[in-house]
Enzyme design. Sequence first.
Site, PDB file in Angstrom:
ATOM      1  N   PHE A 206      -5.620   1.238   2.771  1.00 16.57           N
ATOM      2  CA  PHE A 206      -5.049   0.054   3.607  1.00 16.57           C
ATOM      3  C   PHE A 206      -5.012   0.502   4.947  1.00 16.57           C
ATOM      4  CE2 PHE A 206      -1.532   2.755   2.325  1.00 16.57           C
ATOM      5  CZ  PHE A 206      -0.541   2.667   3.152  1.00 16.57           C
TER       6      PHE A 206
ATOM      7  N   GLY B  53       0.879  -1.342  -0.219  1.00 15.90           N
ATOM      8  CA  GLY B  53      -0.052  -0.010  -0.112  1.00 15.90           C
ATOM      9  C   GLY B  53       0.942   1.291   0.030  1.00 15.90           C
TER      10      GLY B  53
ATOM     11  N   ASP C 240       7.479   7.354   8.452  1.00 14.76           N
ATOM     12  CA  ASP C 240       7.009   7.025   9.627  1.00 14.76           C
ATOM     13  C   ASP C 240       5.577   7.287   9.894  1.00 14.76           C
ATOM     14  OD1 ASP C 240       7.077   4.674  11.775  1.00 14.76           O
ATOM     15  OD2 ASP C 240       7.035   6.345  13.252  1.00 14.76           O
TER      16      ASP C 240
END
Length: 212
Positions: free
Chosen positions: A159, A19, A76
Site C-alpha cells: 500500500f 494496510g 509514524d
Amino acid sequence: MSNDSTLLPELVLATSNPGKLREFREILGELSVTFESMASFSEVELPEEGDDYEANAATKARVLAEATGRPALADDSGIEVTALGGRPGPRSARFGGEDLDDAGRLAKLLADLDASGATDRSARFVCLAALAFPDGEVITARGECPGRILDAPRGGRGFGYDPIFEVEPGGRSMAELSPTEKNRISHRARALLSLLSLIHISEPTRHVHSSR
C-alpha cells in the site's frame, strides 16, 4: 521488564489504515497478544501529525494508552527522496493535500522528481514505532529500508508508496514482494522488532535484516 509477552496481554494499535493493521498483525502475530484497532475506540481522537516521526508516534501512542488504559502501539512512517531534500518524509500520508489518494500521491511524487531534473533516484522508507503504557512510559525504536524510486508503479501488493519503491537488492518494487518477503526487510518490521528487543520480549520467529 518481563521477558515474555505477558507484559502485553492486550495491545491497542493506533491506526485504522487497513494496510498498516495487516502488517502489524503479520509482523507480531506469533506473540500471545490480543490486538485491537482504533475501530474499537472511535471516541478517541489522535492528535494531528507534525514534522517529527518520533514525536508523532510517541504522542499518538501516549494519547491512546491514557484513553484506553491499555498498552498502545503507534508508528509514524514516510518515504524520504534524496533529490527532493528528504520530502515528503513525515508528511508522506498527506503529500499533495488531504484530497489525494494513494495513486494521486504516487503521481505527484513522480512528477516532482521528474521536474527536479535529478538523476539520483535514491530514497528510503523510515518508520518510528512507539509503545506507550497507561502509566505514561513510552519506548520508541526506528527502522529504515533503503531503495530507489522507479519510473512508474509496479506490483499490486502492499500500500502507499510501495509500487514505486524499488528495494535493494533484487530489483523488485516493494509492491511486488510477498508479505513474508516484505516483512524481512521493511522499515516497519525493523522498527517493531527493535521495539520488542528493547522491552526484552522475544521476537516472533523470523529473520529480519538489520537496518544498520
